[in-house]
Motif scaffolding. Sequence first.
Motif, PDB file in Angstrom:
ATOM      1  N   UNK A  13     -10.321 -15.552  17.342  1.00  0.00           N
ATOM      2  CA  UNK A  13     -11.496 -15.714  17.074  1.00  0.00           C
ATOM      3  C   UNK A  13     -12.187 -14.623  16.094  1.00  0.00           C
ATOM      4  N   UNK A  14     -11.595 -13.611  15.669  1.00  0.00           N
ATOM      5  CA  UNK A  14     -12.015 -12.641  14.834  1.00  0.00           C
ATOM      6  C   UNK A  14     -11.874 -13.055  13.199  1.00  0.00           C
ATOM      7  N   UNK A  15     -12.497 -12.351  12.366  1.00  0.00           N
ATOM      8  CA  UNK A  15     -12.475 -12.640  11.049  1.00  0.00           C
ATOM      9  C   UNK A  15     -11.377 -11.764  10.370  1.00  0.00           C
ATOM     10  N   UNK A  16     -10.454 -11.389  11.110  1.00  0.00           N
ATOM     11  CA  UNK A  16      -9.266 -10.752  10.484  1.00  0.00           C
ATOM     12  C   UNK A  16      -8.014 -10.770  11.601  1.00  0.00           C
ATOM     13  N   UNK A  17      -7.021 -10.071  11.233  1.00  0.00           N
ATOM     14  CA  UNK A  17      -5.861 -10.038  12.054  1.00  0.00           C
ATOM     15  C   UNK A  17      -5.885  -9.344  13.488  1.00  0.00           C
ATOM     16  N   UNK A  18      -5.080  -9.496  14.310  1.00  0.00           N
ATOM     17  CA  UNK A  18      -5.224  -8.645  15.777  1.00  0.00           C
ATOM     18  C   UNK A  18      -5.496  -7.492  15.304  1.00  0.00           C
ATOM     19  N   UNK A  19      -5.085  -6.710  14.530  1.00  0.00           N
ATOM     20  CA  UNK A  19      -5.079  -5.252  14.297  1.00  0.00           C
ATOM     21  C   UNK A  19      -6.379  -5.113  13.418  1.00  0.00           C
ATOM     22  N   UNK A  20      -7.384  -5.931  13.355  1.00  0.00           N
ATOM     23  CA  UNK A  20      -8.605  -5.735  12.505  1.00  0.00           C
ATOM     24  C   UNK A  20      -8.416  -5.767  11.054  1.00  0.00           C
ATOM     25  N   UNK A  21      -7.538  -6.177  10.459  1.00  0.00           N
ATOM     26  CA  UNK A  21      -7.315  -6.306   9.131  1.00  0.00           C
ATOM     27  C   UNK A  21      -7.928  -7.481   8.712  1.00  0.00           C
ATOM     28  N   UNK A  22      -8.907  -7.255   7.611  1.00  0.00           N
ATOM     29  CA  UNK A  22      -9.498  -8.491   6.975  1.00  0.00           C
ATOM     30  C   UNK A  22      -8.558  -9.394   6.582  1.00  0.00           C
ATOM     31  N   UNK A  23      -8.676 -10.799   6.543  1.00  0.00           N
ATOM     32  CA  UNK A  23      -7.549 -11.591   6.094  1.00  0.00           C
ATOM     33  C   UNK A  23      -7.310 -11.566   4.558  1.00  0.00           C
ATOM     34  N   UNK A  24      -8.128 -11.345   3.872  1.00  0.00           N
ATOM     35  CA  UNK A  24      -8.167 -10.985   2.364  1.00  0.00           C
ATOM     36  C   UNK A  24      -7.146  -9.925   1.979  1.00  0.00           C
ATOM     37  N   UNK A  25      -7.502  -8.883   2.806  1.00  0.00           N
ATOM     38  CA  UNK A  25      -6.776  -7.572   2.575  1.00  0.00           C
ATOM     39  C   UNK A  25      -5.240  -7.952   3.204  1.00  0.00           C
ATOM     40  N   UNK A  26      -5.113  -8.589   4.267  1.00  0.00           N
ATOM     41  CA  UNK A  26      -3.826  -8.735   4.651  1.00  0.00           C
ATOM     42  C   UNK A  26      -2.895  -9.654   3.973  1.00  0.00           C
ATOM     43  N   UNK A  27      -3.407 -10.703   3.437  1.00  0.00           N
ATOM     44  CA  UNK A  27      -2.623 -11.501   2.643  1.00  0.00           C
ATOM     45  C   UNK A  27      -2.656 -10.497   1.106  1.00  0.00           C
ATOM     46  N   UNK A  28      -3.441  -9.806   0.725  1.00  0.00           N
ATOM     47  CA  UNK A  28      -2.823  -9.195  -0.476  1.00  0.00           C
ATOM     48  C   UNK A  28      -1.795  -8.420  -0.252  1.00  0.00           C
ATOM     49  N   UNK A  29      -1.724  -7.566   0.968  1.00  0.00           N
ATOM     50  CA  UNK A  29      -0.467  -6.797   1.366  1.00  0.00           C
ATOM     51  C   UNK A  29       0.653  -7.218   1.460  1.00  0.00           C
ATOM     52  N   UNK A  30       0.771  -8.669   2.031  1.00  0.00           N
ATOM     53  CA  UNK A  30       1.787  -9.391   2.044  1.00  0.00           C
ATOM     54  C   UNK A  30       2.412  -9.950   0.626  1.00  0.00           C
ATOM     55  N   UNK A  31       1.552 -10.313  -0.332  1.00  0.00           N
ATOM     56  CA  UNK A  31       1.621 -10.630  -1.588  1.00  0.00           C
ATOM     57  C   UNK A  31       2.543  -9.432  -2.247  1.00  0.00           C
ATOM     58  N   UNK A  32       1.762  -8.331  -2.086  1.00  0.00           N
ATOM     59  CA  UNK A  32       2.260  -7.201  -3.014  1.00  0.00           C
ATOM     60  C   UNK A  32       3.428  -6.812  -2.512  1.00  0.00           C
ATOM     61  N   UNK A  33       3.839  -6.861  -0.936  1.00  0.00           N
ATOM     62  CA  UNK A  33       5.232  -6.808  -0.651  1.00  0.00           C
ATOM     63  C   UNK A  33       6.338  -7.812  -1.037  1.00  0.00           C
ATOM     64  N   UNK A  34       6.036  -8.672  -1.728  1.00  0.00           N
ATOM     65  CA  UNK A  34       6.871  -9.668  -2.193  1.00  0.00           C
ATOM     66  C   UNK A  34       6.839 -11.223  -1.572  1.00  0.00           C
ATOM     67  N   UNK A  35       5.895 -11.549  -1.108  1.00  0.00           N
ATOM     68  CA  UNK A  35       5.863 -12.833  -0.450  1.00  0.00           C
ATOM     69  C   UNK A  35       5.402 -13.754  -1.619  1.00  0.00           C
ATOM     70  N   UNK A  36       6.072 -14.712  -1.796  1.00  0.00           N
ATOM     71  CA  UNK A  36       5.935 -15.834  -2.901  1.00  0.00           C
ATOM     72  C   UNK A  36       4.450 -16.649  -2.741  1.00  0.00           C
ATOM     73  N   UNK A  37       4.340 -16.943  -1.610  1.00  0.00           N
ATOM     74  CA  UNK A  37       2.873 -17.387  -1.296  1.00  0.00           C
ATOM     75  C   UNK A  37       2.392 -16.736  -0.108  1.00  0.00           C
TER      76      UNK A  37
END
Length: 353
Positions: A182-206
């Motif tokens: 129900x939160x606007x971020x991950x369970x650790x309270x990382x905003x989704x935009x930032x969380x996805x950016x980190x995954x992208x920078x770590x090498x995820x294709x999508x």
Amino acid sequence: MAENALLKRLANGGNVLIAEGYLFEFERRGFLKAGAFVPEVVLEHPELVKSLSEEFVHAGSDVVLAFTYYGHREKLRVIGREGDLEKMNRLALDIAKGVATATGTLFAGNICNTTLYQRDNEATHVQVEAIFKEQIEWAVEAGVDFIVAETFTELAEAMLALKSIQKYGKGTPAVVTLASTGKAGTFEDVPFGEACRRLEEAGAAVVGLNCSRGPATMLPLIREVRAACKGPIACLPVPYRTTNDCPTFMSLVDSFSGEPAFPIDLPSHTCGRSEIRQFAQACKDIGVQYMGLCCGNASHYFREVAEVYQRSPPASRYSTDMSQHYMFGDRSRFSEYSTGAYRQAYVGTTGKT
């Protein structure tokens, strides 16, 4: 080395459509138990898994996803079928590969949240990596074009999934998506935009979001993801009418019983096809290149997505044409008896005439 099929499709702004939702669809059809949500149907009725895969391609899916979601060691242990783990995974991969080869579509493997991960418990990290490893290796042996890692509420588990694909996947691209509580971020309270950016920078294709939220409550989050990420983003909502008060489909309440709607009374909250079409158009306008639908998806919904993304799948031959309806269609082709008074008798004074 040959260019990867997924990356080639996404290059220069291209898009990929993926139909998910096998779990819910087989539960609706009476071949899978709600609660455990383990894909036993793969072993018990493989012909049905093949048929649904073909049906999703017929509706416009560019990808055949191996039905290994929740087919991992921990979920099978809970229902006493851990001994079927390898057989289930290999058969699911074989079915998907066969359909993908026959239809000229992409072939994807699938790993997901393990239900074991605890970020402050290192022992669970070891267990989770082992679960990922075996499923990834089976997928690579089967020759997948890419691996989907999905439905993670914690960025840390998603990152472990990505690193596991990089470690054991022999260069196979990863599509990594997060699911919202129900939160606007991950369970650790990382905003989704930032969380996805980190995954992208770590090498995820999508990177992106899947499951949990319906179109209305996922759209604001996917806008944040688009703003934060440079590469292709994914969006796969559930086709249910979630709201600000009930942002996930697990929080919806059935108006008839007053009880939680998840999972058996969710049909009272299903989206209309027009909502799905409108949402798909919004995603296309935002720049979502990897688009799909998750739990609750069905072929009639997915055809709407495909047509918005300018596809003409075989199912489009049967797209709605109300001009052929004897009451609501072209009045020059039908009698006034049907299109006039008879129609009014059905519609009454509240409907459009």
